[in-house]
Design an enzyme around this catalytic site. Structure first.
Site, mmCIF file in Angstrom:
data_model
loop_
_atom_site.group_PDB
_atom_site.id
_atom_site.type_symbol
_atom_site.label_atom_id
_atom_site.label_comp_id
_atom_site.label_asym_id
_atom_site.label_seq_id
_atom_site.Cartn_x
_atom_site.Cartn_y
_atom_site.Cartn_z
ATOM 1 N N ASP A 67 0.466 1.909 8.507
ATOM 2 C CA ASP A 67 -0.152 1.196 9.629
ATOM 3 C C ASP A 67 0.646 1.309 10.931
ATOM 4 O O ASP A 67 0.103 1.079 12.007
ATOM 5 C CB ASP A 67 -0.302 -0.293 9.291
ATOM 6 C CG ASP A 67 -1.151 -0.508 8.054
ATOM 7 O OD1 ASP A 67 -1.825 0.441 7.642
ATOM 8 O OD2 ASP A 67 -1.123 -1.617 7.499
ATOM 9 N N GLY A 126 0.827 -1.215 0.000
ATOM 10 C CA GLY A 126 0.000 0.000 0.000
ATOM 11 C C GLY A 126 0.856 1.258 0.000
ATOM 12 O O GLY A 126 1.959 1.285 0.540
HETATM 13 P P1 FBP Z 1 0.666 -2.118 3.746
HETATM 14 O O1 FBP Z 1 1.462 -0.877 4.010
HETATM 15 O O2 FBP Z 1 0.873 -3.154 4.783
HETATM 16 O O3 FBP Z 1 0.879 -2.620 2.375
HETATM 17 O O4 FBP Z 1 -0.876 -1.751 3.886
HETATM 18 C C1 FBP Z 1 -1.383 -0.490 4.017
HETATM 19 C C2 FBP Z 1 -2.879 -0.502 3.886
HETATM 20 O O5 FBP Z 1 -3.262 0.836 3.638
HETATM 21 C C3 FBP Z 1 -3.671 -1.072 5.074
HETATM 22 O O6 FBP Z 1 -3.870 -0.128 6.094
HETATM 23 C C4 FBP Z 1 -4.962 -1.470 4.400
HETATM 24 O O7 FBP Z 1 -5.663 -2.469 5.129
HETATM 25 C C5 FBP Z 1 -4.492 -2.004 3.083
HETATM 26 O O8 FBP Z 1 -3.302 -1.299 2.774
HETATM 27 C C6 FBP Z 1 -5.495 -1.795 1.962
HETATM 28 O O9 FBP Z 1 -5.043 -2.478 0.857
HETATM 29 P P2 FBP Z 1 -5.396 -2.082 -0.631
HETATM 30 O O10 FBP Z 1 -4.580 -0.877 -0.991
HETATM 31 O O11 FBP Z 1 -4.973 -3.277 -1.402
HETATM 32 O O12 FBP Z 1 -6.853 -1.792 -0.689
#
Ligand code: FBP
Length: 551
Positions: A205, A81
């Site tokens: 996160d 993300g």
């Molecule tokens: P990571 O930094 O662990 O990749 O995730 C960040 C995040 O924003 C989480 O808070 C959220 O649950 C997830 O990505 C959402 O994923 P996506 O962008 O695939 O919808």
């Protein structure tokens, strides 16, 4: 991108501040090494899984290192993300590599780790880098969530790197992506391929932290953006005095974002998932807690308030945790068959007929929407996509049911009119705060120093972050040091340990002593938008989590 906002233009010339060790001599640092390190848990299993990278020493940088390095070709990939500051990691890496040797080259692999296997890349030149300095987003090269796990994928990465003469790969990602980095570093060493792998701690996160990593980048900016929005909603609630706002906040399993935003904005109620788990609180008990605060405020004529709900809450409620664990195993074991089922009814029937008695009862008690959200695809790392489960609406429904019951018995008065919100994507690509802009740039520098000094299997790290940038202490942390064994997709795997909210830690303790006041009165705080220019106490303040944890 052609049109630019005035802030975008003004921000392009911001020169991120660096730790003193870099400010003097650039990336020409001396390496200080600790003794052998151990993983945080499951030492035997982790050592067996990573025989070549286990036990590496911790590294800190000091002044007085080599003054010359050969040119190096480096690959960089953004993984998972988006998080504010990713572009500054890349610009710090680029600037340090060029300072090390102006013939060094940086290749950006596109769309996340799959860019490395599919050989999709672009050469990152000075012009490309300049267009992205101090901006939010990951659009310079894009991101993705492909998991690098098979020898075939590793061979592809090696083949593509060798063809371009690349000696090192930098993976900018969260816990799962840095687990990939660790596996890749081990594989390359085992095969003697001469390709180094360095990770960087990214995630809004805040759950990629430990004794060595004080915070992941992006947490500072994202929580400031959410806190601004929460403050605005608090002011609206306090002005109209007619709504209860339920706000789900991103953050995956851990409640760091909800806790930090609560400390910044003093909402009426904040749920902390880790506390729910520690107290074995059921969904019904949680609804009771919220309904009691609503009823008490109604007595004082306050039919309004703000409730923060961490997005991972559902995984921490004991009965839901048991259900999700069983669903994960069931869906992993029957992946192809389950995906072949076309109709929702067939999927529900399949699940209901395979769950054990307890989980089946829990599943049946949930509203249809939530049932389907729980059956959605796991992400490539086997995680439930908690951002897609509408826990805030589930809590609104359950609290409303209880209040209606109490109302019918004549126990409560007042209205319970609600609005629901989800803040997540709003904060992931914001222009990095001064803290994140500086921190990320330093991380890029640290990654370049580790590469120049022929290190592999490390995460770039910067410590002492609650102090001004000049006093920060950069270095490297062995990736294996952060690992433990966890169950994923029905099997035990070595992964980087996620940091959950520590209920004994200073941030939670501060929250716990204050929340009673926030629930009964109107103690709202309105942080306002991130400021990039102005007095340091406004522009350079780190998160309250970092401040409290470093006392
Ligand atoms: P990571 O930094 O662990 O990749 O995730 C960040 C995040 O924003 C989480 O808070 C959220 O649950 C997830 O990505 C959402 O994923 P996506 O962008 O695939 O919808």
């Amino acid at each position: 991108m052609t049109a630019q906002s005035p802030l975008h233009k003004a921000r392009a010339s911001y020169q991120p501040r660096l730790p003193a060790v870099f400010a003097g001599n650039g990336p020409f640092v001396a390496i200080q090494e600790s003794g052998k390190t151990e993983s945080v848990a499951d030492q035997e299993a982790i050592c067996a899984a990573f025989p070549h990278t286990y036990g590496l020493p911790l590294i800190t940088f000091d002044t007085g290192g080599a003054s010359e390095f050969p040119a190096v070709k480096v690959a960089v990939v953004l993984s998972g993300g988006q998080a504010p500051g990713g572009h500054n990691v890349i610009s710090g890496l680029y600037d340090a590599l060029k300072a090390i040797n102006e013939n060094s080259e940086l290749y950006g692999f596109l769309g996340g780790p799959s860019g490395l296997t599919d050989n999709h890349y672009k050469v990152l030149t000075g012009d490309v880098i300049d267009a992205y300095r101090n901006t939010g987003g990951f659009d310079i090269i894009g991101s993705g969530r492909t998991k690098l796990e098979t020898p075939e994928q590793f061979e592809k990465v090696a083949e593509n790197c060798r063809a371009l003469g690349i000696q090192a790969v930098v993976i900018i990602g969260g816990d799962d992506s840095n687990t990939n980095a660790c596996v890749l570093a081990e594989y390359f060493l085992n095969k003697n391929l001469g390709i180094q792998v360095i990770g960087c701690p990214k995630t809004i996160d805040g759950d990629l932290k430990n004794e060595q990593i004080e915070t992941s980048f992006g947490f500072d900016t994202a929580t400031k953006v959410y806190s601004e929005l929460i403050g605005n909603i608090e002011r609206d609630a306090n002005s109209a005095k007619k709504y209860w706002h339920f706000i789900k906040l991103m953050g995956r399993s851990a409640s760091h974002i909800a806790l930090e935003c609560a400390l910044q904005t003093h909402p009426t109620i904040t749920i902390i998932s880790e506390e729910v788990a520690a107290n074995n609180q059921t969904l019904q008990q949680m609804a009771q807690y919220i309904a009691t605060v609503v009823a008490d405020r109604a007595k004082a004529g306050m039919d309004f308030g703000v409730v923060l709900v961490p997005e991972g809450l559902i995984e921490f409620i004991p009965e839901m945790k048991a259900l999700i664990a069983e669903l994960n195993e069931l869906l992993a074991e029957n992946d192809a068959y389950f995906k072949s089922l076309e109709y929702t009814d067939d999927k529900l029937q399949f699940v209901n007929s395979h769950l054990g008695a307890g989980p089946s009862q829990t599943f049946s008690s949930l509203p249809g929407d939530i049932q389907l959200q729980l059956l959605m695809d796991r992400d490539p790392h086997g995680n439930v996509q908690v951002s897609r489960i509408e826990t805030e609406k589930l809590l609104i429904d359950m609290t409303g049911d209880l209040l209606r019951e109490w109302h019918a018995k004549g126990n409560v008065s007042g209205k319970f009119s609600t609005q629901s919100h989800f803040f997540g994507y709003e904060g992931r690509c914001a222009a990095p705060s001064n803290f994140d802009a500086d921190y990320c740039y330093s991380l890029g520098y640290a990654a370049a120093c580790l590469i120049a000094n022929e290190k592999t299997g490390y995460m770039a790290a910067v410590k002492n972050l609650s102090q001004p940038a000049g006093e920060w202490s950069p270095g490297g942390v062995p990736l294996t040091m952060m690992m433990n064994m966890e169950r994923r997709k029905g099997k035990d795997h070595p992964v980087i340990k996620k940091a959950l909210v520590n209920l004994e830690g200073a941030p939670f303790k501060r929250f716990a002593t204050e929340r009673g006041k926030w629930a009964n009165g109107n103690e709202f705080v309105f942080p306002g938008p991130i400021q990039y220019f102005g007095p340091p106490e406004v522009c350079d303040r780190p998160t309250m989590t970092l401040e409290l944890e470093s006392r």
